[in-house]
Design a protein around this motif. Structure first.
Motif, PDB file in Angstrom:
ATOM      1  N   ASN A 548    -113.622  -4.253 -49.536  1.00  0.00           N
ATOM      2  CA  ASN A 548    -112.782  -5.696 -49.647  1.00  0.00           C
ATOM      3  C   ASN A 548    -110.854  -5.640 -50.335  1.00  0.00           C
ATOM      4  OD1 ASN A 548    -115.329  -7.433 -49.960  1.00  0.00           O
ATOM      5  ND2 ASN A 548    -115.639  -6.078 -51.336  1.00  0.00           N
ATOM      6  N   LEU A 549    -110.673  -4.891 -49.892  1.00  0.00           N
ATOM      7  CA  LEU A 549    -109.229  -4.760 -50.330  1.00  0.00           C
ATOM      8  C   LEU A 549    -108.243  -5.726 -49.654  1.00  0.00           C
ATOM      9  CD1 LEU A 549    -107.690  -2.894 -51.455  1.00  0.00           C
ATOM     10  CD2 LEU A 549    -106.943  -1.375 -50.328  1.00  0.00           C
ATOM     11  N   ASN A 550    -107.691  -6.024 -50.213  1.00  0.00           N
ATOM     12  CA  ASN A 550    -106.612  -7.085 -49.326  1.00  0.00           C
ATOM     13  C   ASN A 550    -104.953  -6.774 -49.809  1.00  0.00           C
ATOM     14  OD1 ASN A 550    -104.954  -9.933 -50.022  1.00  0.00           O
ATOM     15  ND2 ASN A 550    -106.551 -10.658 -49.117  1.00  0.00           N
ATOM     16  N   THR A 551    -104.309  -6.392 -50.968  1.00  0.00           N
ATOM     17  CA  THR A 551    -103.701  -6.177 -50.176  1.00  0.00           C
ATOM     18  C   THR A 551    -103.231  -4.085 -51.101  1.00  0.00           C
ATOM     19  OG1 THR A 551    -102.615  -7.915 -50.965  1.00  0.00           O
ATOM     20  CG2 THR A 551    -101.019  -6.203 -51.617  1.00  0.00           C
ATOM     21  N   LEU A 552    -102.319  -3.907 -49.911  1.00  0.00           N
ATOM     22  CA  LEU A 552    -102.616  -2.153 -50.791  1.00  0.00           C
ATOM     23  C   LEU A 552    -100.834  -2.072 -50.269  1.00  0.00           C
ATOM     24  CD1 LEU A 552    -103.026   0.852 -51.570  1.00  0.00           C
ATOM     25  CD2 LEU A 552    -103.253   1.332 -48.921  1.00  0.00           C
ATOM     26  N   ASP A 553    -100.002  -2.201 -52.109  1.00  0.00           N
ATOM     27  CA  ASP A 553     -99.015  -1.760 -51.606  1.00  0.00           C
ATOM     28  C   ASP A 553     -98.793   0.044 -52.251  1.00  0.00           C
ATOM     29  OD1 ASP A 553     -96.254  -1.409 -51.867  1.00  0.00           O
ATOM     30  OD2 ASP A 553     -95.865  -3.343 -52.724  1.00  0.00           O
ATOM     31  N   LEU A 554     -98.101   0.684 -51.535  1.00  0.00           N
ATOM     32  CA  LEU A 554     -97.196   2.266 -52.369  1.00  0.00           C
ATOM     33  C   LEU A 554     -96.662   2.441 -52.048  1.00  0.00           C
ATOM     34  CD1 LEU A 554    -101.002   3.835 -51.739  1.00  0.00           C
ATOM     35  CD2 LEU A 554     -99.997   2.835 -54.005  1.00  0.00           C
ATOM     36  N   SER A 555     -95.633   1.609 -52.030  1.00  0.00           N
ATOM     37  CA  SER A 555     -94.322   1.631 -51.259  1.00  0.00           C
ATOM     38  C   SER A 555     -93.361   2.496 -52.447  1.00  0.00           C
ATOM     39  CB  SER A 555     -93.388   0.479 -51.130  1.00  0.00           C
ATOM     40  OG  SER A 555     -93.303  -0.548 -51.487  1.00  0.00           O
ATOM     41  N   LEU A 556     -92.386   2.650 -52.148  1.00  0.00           N
ATOM     42  CA  LEU A 556     -91.448   3.541 -53.127  1.00  0.00           C
ATOM     43  C   LEU A 556     -91.696   4.281 -53.553  1.00  0.00           C
ATOM     44  CD1 LEU A 556     -89.443  -0.387 -53.605  1.00  0.00           C
ATOM     45  CD2 LEU A 556     -87.987   1.814 -52.405  1.00  0.00           C
ATOM     46  N   ASN A 557     -91.921   5.586 -52.823  1.00  0.00           N
ATOM     47  CA  ASN A 557     -92.796   6.493 -53.549  1.00  0.00           C
ATOM     48  C   ASN A 557     -92.470   7.660 -53.209  1.00  0.00           C
ATOM     49  OD1 ASN A 557     -94.652   6.022 -56.385  1.00  0.00           O
ATOM     50  ND2 ASN A 557     -95.133   3.896 -54.843  1.00  0.00           N
ATOM     51  N   GLU A 558     -93.148   8.308 -53.523  1.00  0.00           N
ATOM     52  CA  GLU A 558     -93.271  10.164 -52.130  1.00  0.00           C
ATOM     53  C   GLU A 558     -93.961  10.867 -51.969  1.00  0.00           C
ATOM     54  OE1 GLU A 558     -91.188  12.723 -55.761  1.00  0.00           O
ATOM     55  OE2 GLU A 558     -89.814  11.907 -56.645  1.00  0.00           O
ATOM     56  N   PHE A 559     -94.733   9.844 -51.635  1.00  0.00           N
ATOM     57  CA  PHE A 559     -96.245  10.379 -50.641  1.00  0.00           C
ATOM     58  C   PHE A 559     -95.880  11.192 -49.280  1.00  0.00           C
ATOM     59  CE2 PHE A 559     -98.051   6.882 -53.005  1.00  0.00           C
ATOM     60  CZ  PHE A 559     -98.873   7.212 -54.011  1.00  0.00           C
ATOM     61  N   SER A 560     -96.353  12.339 -49.778  1.00  0.00           N
ATOM     62  CA  SER A 560     -96.219  12.556 -47.550  1.00  0.00           C
ATOM     63  C   SER A 560     -98.056  12.519 -47.156  1.00  0.00           C
ATOM     64  CB  SER A 560     -95.721  14.206 -47.573  1.00  0.00           C
ATOM     65  OG  SER A 560     -96.621  14.047 -48.044  1.00  0.00           O
ATOM     66  N   GLY A 561     -97.522  13.272 -45.572  1.00  0.00           N
ATOM     67  CA  GLY A 561     -98.873  12.920 -45.180  1.00  0.00           C
ATOM     68  C   GLY A 561     -98.768  12.048 -44.031  1.00  0.00           C
ATOM     69  N   THR A 571    -110.748  -3.556 -43.081  1.00  0.00           N
ATOM     70  CA  THR A 571    -110.646  -4.494 -42.132  1.00  0.00           C
ATOM     71  C   THR A 571    -110.295  -5.909 -42.515  1.00  0.00           C
ATOM     72  OG1 THR A 571    -112.747  -5.782 -42.025  1.00  0.00           O
ATOM     73  CG2 THR A 571    -112.399  -4.104 -39.922  1.00  0.00           C
ATOM     74  N   ASN A 572    -110.173  -6.327 -44.068  1.00  0.00           N
ATOM     75  CA  ASN A 572    -109.416  -7.693 -45.115  1.00  0.00           C
ATOM     76  C   ASN A 572    -108.068  -7.789 -45.195  1.00  0.00           C
ATOM     77  OD1 ASN A 572    -112.107  -9.433 -44.682  1.00  0.00           O
ATOM     78  ND2 ASN A 572    -113.122  -7.640 -46.024  1.00  0.00           N
ATOM     79  N   LEU A 573    -107.786  -6.601 -44.981  1.00  0.00           N
ATOM     80  CA  LEU A 573    -105.974  -5.569 -44.924  1.00  0.00           C
ATOM     81  C   LEU A 573    -105.587  -7.306 -44.719  1.00  0.00           C
ATOM     82  CD1 LEU A 573    -105.163  -3.680 -47.246  1.00  0.00           C
ATOM     83  CD2 LEU A 573    -104.041  -2.752 -44.558  1.00  0.00           C
ATOM     84  N   ARG A 574    -104.898  -7.619 -45.720  1.00  0.00           N
ATOM     85  CA  ARG A 574    -103.468  -8.886 -45.565  1.00  0.00           C
ATOM     86  C   ARG A 574    -102.371  -8.309 -45.107  1.00  0.00           C
ATOM     87  NH1 ARG A 574    -105.765 -13.676 -44.299  1.00  0.00           N
ATOM     88  NH2 ARG A 574    -108.212 -14.174 -44.802  1.00  0.00           N
ATOM     89  N   ASN A 575    -101.979  -7.352 -46.714  1.00  0.00           N
ATOM     90  CA  ASN A 575    -100.808  -7.088 -46.830  1.00  0.00           C
ATOM     91  C   ASN A 575    -100.851  -5.217 -47.049  1.00  0.00           C
ATOM     92  OD1 ASN A 575     -99.835  -9.585 -47.164  1.00  0.00           O
ATOM     93  ND2 ASN A 575    -101.194  -9.587 -48.707  1.00  0.00           N
ATOM     94  N   LEU A 576     -99.723  -4.363 -46.073  1.00  0.00           N
ATOM     95  CA  LEU A 576     -99.735  -3.154 -45.251  1.00  0.00           C
ATOM     96  C   LEU A 576     -97.924  -2.786 -46.072  1.00  0.00           C
ATOM     97  CD1 LEU A 576    -101.148  -0.297 -46.162  1.00  0.00           C
ATOM     98  CD2 LEU A 576    -101.262  -0.877 -43.689  1.00  0.00           C
ATOM     99  N   HIS A 577     -98.410  -2.110 -47.518  1.00  0.00           N
ATOM    100  CA  HIS A 577     -96.551  -1.649 -47.571  1.00  0.00           C
ATOM    101  C   HIS A 577     -96.096  -0.069 -48.045  1.00  0.00           C
ATOM    102  CE1 HIS A 577     -95.991  -5.461 -47.592  1.00  0.00           C
ATOM    103  NE2 HIS A 577     -96.627  -6.360 -48.276  1.00  0.00           N
ATOM    104  N   LEU A 578     -96.062   0.560 -47.078  1.00  0.00           N
ATOM    105  CA  LEU A 578     -96.221   1.591 -47.776  1.00  0.00           C
ATOM    106  C   LEU A 578     -94.678   2.480 -47.031  1.00  0.00           C
ATOM    107  CD1 LEU A 578     -99.236   3.254 -45.194  1.00  0.00           C
ATOM    108  CD2 LEU A 578     -99.290   2.756 -47.701  1.00  0.00           C
ATOM    109  N   ASN A 579     -93.878   1.989 -47.212  1.00  0.00           N
ATOM    110  CA  ASN A 579     -92.835   2.119 -46.830  1.00  0.00           C
ATOM    111  C   ASN A 579     -91.912   2.994 -47.815  1.00  0.00           C
ATOM    112  OD1 ASN A 579     -92.637  -0.701 -48.431  1.00  0.00           O
ATOM    113  ND2 ASN A 579     -90.844  -0.334 -48.855  1.00  0.00           N
ATOM    114  N   ASN A 580     -90.817   3.280 -47.271  1.00  0.00           N
ATOM    115  CA  ASN A 580     -89.727   4.153 -48.634  1.00  0.00           C
ATOM    116  C   ASN A 580     -90.768   5.135 -49.364  1.00  0.00           C
ATOM    117  OD1 ASN A 580     -88.428   0.794 -48.761  1.00  0.00           O
ATOM    118  ND2 ASN A 580     -87.425   2.642 -48.852  1.00  0.00           N
TER     119      ASN A 580
END
Length: 796
Positions: A548-561, A571-580
């Motif tokens: 049911n996830l609609n928005t995932l915003d984990l931008s401006l962090n230090e994720f790697s991989g 499939t219900n995702l409308r906003n995906l922010h993984l920048n920076n």
């Protein structure tokens, strides 16, 4: 007015009766004297009040009597007429000595005319009457041995008066007239003094009457009494004073106490003290919000809630909250008379209305006039206190914990400061706690786990520090956790995954670090997960199963991989922010499954390779941000299928080849950034179809040819950046027709000629704010651009 009129009539009647008694007494004195004077005429004893003509002494006595007895008409005879009558009856040889008469006259005003002062005082009227009635005996020489006249203290009958002869007739007349004047003057003084006393008494009565009347009228206007309403048996409801005859007070005037009762004050103080919400020191210290609220509840509250009612604590708590956030208010200020609070809305606060009528206060819903309502004129359990964006300034007092039945406390978008009171954690029925967008400091109270009914915890946009308490994991009914925009540190506690009903988690814009709990994928109801602008590290969390996830915003962090392939199942995702972040490698083809995706932000990572063909099948994309990576390849012609696209950022990559020529389907595109790539070829004429385009940046490529004239048809263009390419020819005059063009950069090319006058006119008029080119000196024509109006010139 009626009371004053009655008093005045009574006093007038009293004065008339006293005057009649006085006249009657004088008549009695005269008759008594005549009966004792030894008259041989039997008719003397038959005198009555209506026939007072004494025969023994004739006209002299009649003259004296008429002179002294005025029957209210003040028609005295003149002194000349009176003296003439006196001379007709006077015998100078038998008149008493001048000294004796003077002594008797001088003794008129003394308290005692004899050594015996124990007897009653003799009035001035009695002495004057005695001298007047005995005067004929002195003038006619009655008696051989004249007796010394005196007014017996124990008798109302004056005795004989004996004098010596040898004095002047004129002197005697003058003495008698002066005596009469002094007697009448003294009598007038006594009457004047009594009149002043009466006027003073009337004035005092009127002042007291008006004071009582005004106090009673004000009590009625404030609704100090009333009948109990249904469902509210322990309170006294205020009366409806609409249309009542109340004397208005000036605006801002302090209201008099409704019930300044020391016993009630002590009872209210004891009740509040026993509740434990306020410190005794705060209650007893003048000027504190608690003391103001106590005085208001005890003395000034028009509703006058019974001290044994639970609603008195609610009314007190709201009063403390009001005075805490309105520090300039006094408890005896009635806002209906002109006082203003600091709040934007304060309808019915601190008035005679029940708390369920106060603005922002809601009670259990009822049906009124066929409609369901939560606001009505009663003092019952409060279930909701909602004052969003109401200019509430100050601190949230501990007394808020007295609202034990509260299910919703919403005070967002205000200017509350200080720490969140611990008493909030005692509101066990609380379901919504919204203190967002304030200036709260300190930590999130650890006792928050007592709020077992809590479904929404919104503390965003404050200055809270410390860490996220692990006790939040005990809030099994929690659905929304909004903590963004604080200064929280530490990690997200693993206990949070126990809140299976969570649908919204936002911890962005904090100082959190560590990794996202792995079991967060068990929160199957989650629709929003935002943790941007922190220092999270490690790999992106697996969210497989969070469908049911609609928005995932984990931008401006230090994720790697890498980009998790499992994200393709969201499939219900409308906003995906993984920048920076520090994500790398290629974008998996599973991303093409995100057909509902509207916003995709992957810029400023380390992605490489070509974009998968399925990438262009996400027809609902509105914002596509892939800049500052290492993507390769050409832009496919299918980009024209993204009909909803408004923002396209592909700059700072390694795209190459020609720019697609057709953009018929991108009618909504507003921003296109293709700069700093390896594009070549000509600028396509298809840009004229981009009717909504405002910002076009093609700089830093290898574009050739001329600047197309059709750009002049994209009338919404505000920015055109074509610098650092291999363009040649002239700057087209068609660009002068762009009414919104503010920035035009063409330096770093091989353009020649003179800038069109239309562009210079736009510069002069302030429309074109920045115009840069390779401006040649005027003595080197034909080599570079001649631009007398450029805002900045560069060397070739």
């Amino acid at each position: 007015i009626k009371l004053g009129y009655s008093i005045n009539m009574s006093l007038n009647t009293f004065q008339k009766v006293e005057k009649q008694k006085e006249r009657q007494f004088e008549r009695d004195q005269h008759l008594d004297f005549m009966s004792r004077s030894g008259s041989s005429d039997s008719s003397t004893n038959n005198l009555s009040n209506s026939d007072l003509r004494p025969k023994p002494h004739g006209e002299a006595i009649k003259t004296a009597r008429d002179f002294l007895w005025d029957d209210g008409d003040d028609s005295y005879e003149s002194e000349e007429s009176y003296e003439g009558k006196i001379r007709q009856h006077r015998d100078p040889s038998s008149y008493p000595p001048r000294e004796a008469f003077r002594n008797e006259v001088d003794d008129v005003d003394v308290e005692c005319v004899s050594t015996d002062c124990s007897r009653p005082k003799v009035s001035v009227m009695q002495k004057a009457h005695a001298m007047a009635t005995n005067l004929p005996r002195f003038m006619t020489g009655t008696g051989t041995n004249h007796e010394q006249i005196s007014m017996g203290r124990n008798s109302r009958t004056p005795s004989a008066f004996v004098g010596n002869a040898g004095h002047s007739v004129d002197d005697d007349t003058e003495e008698f007239v002066n005596t009469k004047r002094r007697a009448k003057t003294h009598l007038d003084y006594q009457k004047s003094r009594r009149r002043r006393w009466v006027i003073g008494v009337i004035t005092i009565f009127l002042i007291l009457f008006l004071s009582v009347y005004l106090r009673d009228s004000n009590d009625e206007s404030n609704g100090s009494t009333g009948s109990e309403g249904p469902g509210d048996e322990d309170v006294v409801s205020p009366p409806d004073n609409t249309g009542s005859d109340v004397i208005p007070l000036p605006p801002g005037s302090p209201q008099p106490p409704i019930n300044k009762d020391a016993q009630r004050f002590e009872a209210v103080l004891e009740r509040i003290t026993n509740a434990g919400f306020s410190k005794v020191s705060d209650l007893t210290k003048d000027g504190t919000p608690q003391h103001k609220a106590l005085r208001w509840i005890s003395d000034f509250d028009p509703f006058q809630v019974h001290t044994d009612s639970d609603s008195i604590l609610q009314r007190y708590a709201l009063a403390v909250f009001f005075f805490t956030t309105n520090s300039d208010h006094n408890p005896n200020t009635d806002m209906r008379n002109g006082a203003k609070s600091l709040w934007t809305h304060d309808d019915y606060w601190m008035s005679e209305k029940g708390v369920c009528m106060w603005y922002g206060v809601n009670c259990p819903s009822r049906v009124h006039n066929g409609k369901e309502t939560t606001q009505y004129n009663e003092n019952i359990d409060i279930v909701d206190l909602s004052l969003p964006k109401n200019n509430v300034i100050g601190t949230l007092p501990e007394e808020i914990g007295a609202l034990e039945s509260l299910t919703s406390l919403q005070l967002p978008n205000n200017e509350l400061e200080g720490s969140i009171p611990l008493s909030v954690t005692t509101l066990e029925m609380l379901e919504i706690l919204d203190l967002s967008r304030n200036s709260f400091t300190g930590i999130i109270p650890e006792g928050v786990d007592n709020l077992l009914s809590l479904t929404e915890l919104l503390l965003s946009k404050n200055s809270l520090d410390g860490s996220i308490p692990k006790q939040i994991g005990n809030l099994l009914d929690l659905e929304i956790l909004d903590l963004w925009g604080n200064q929280l540190g530490g990690t997200i506690p693993n206990d949070i995954v126990s809140c299976k009903k969570l649908t919204f988690i936002d911890v962005s814009y904090n100082s959190l670090h560590g990794t996202i709990p792995k079991d967060i994928k068990n929160l199957s109801s989650l629709t929003v997960l935002a943790g941007n602008r922190n220092t999270f590290n490690g790999e992106l969390p697996s969210l497989q199963g969070v469908n049911n996830l609609n928005t995932l915003d984990l931008s401006l962090n230090e994720f790697s991989g890498t980009f998790p392939s499992g994200y393709g199942d969201l499939t219900n995702l409308r906003n995906l922010h993984l920048n920076n972040n520090k994500l790398g490698k290629m974008i998996p083809e599973q991303i093409g499954k995100l057909t509902k995706l509207e916003n995709l932000s992957l810029q400023q990572n380390q992605f490489t390779g070509e974009l998968p063909d399925v990438f262009w099948e996400m027809k609902n994309l509105r914002e596509l941000e892939l800049s500052s990576n290492s993507f390769l390849g050409q832009l496919p012609a299918d980009i024209d299928d993204l009909s909803e696209l408004k923002l396209l950022l592909l700059n700072d990559n390694k795209f190459s080849g020609s720019i697609p020529p057709s953009y018929d389907g991108l009618g909504k595109l507003e921003v296109m950034h293709l700069h700093n790539n390896a594009f070549d070829g000509n600028i396509p004429d298809g840009f004229q179809m981009l009717s909504s385009l405002r910002n076009l940046q093609l700089s830093g490529n290898g574009l050739k040819g001329t600047i197309p004239k059709v750009l002049g048809e994209a009338t919404n263009l505000e920015v055109i950046e074509l610098q650092h390419n291999v363009l040649e020819g002239y700057v087209p005059s068609d660009l002068s027709s762009l009414p919104r063009l503010q920035i035009l950069r063409v330096e770093g090319n091989e353009l020649i000629g003179t800038v069109p006058n239309g562009l210079c006119d736009n510069v002069d008029s302030g429309i074109l704010l920045s115009f840069t080119a390779d401006c040649a000196p005027t003595n080197m024509p034909g080599q570079h651009i001649v631009c007398p109006c450029c805002t900045e010139c560069f060397e070739p």
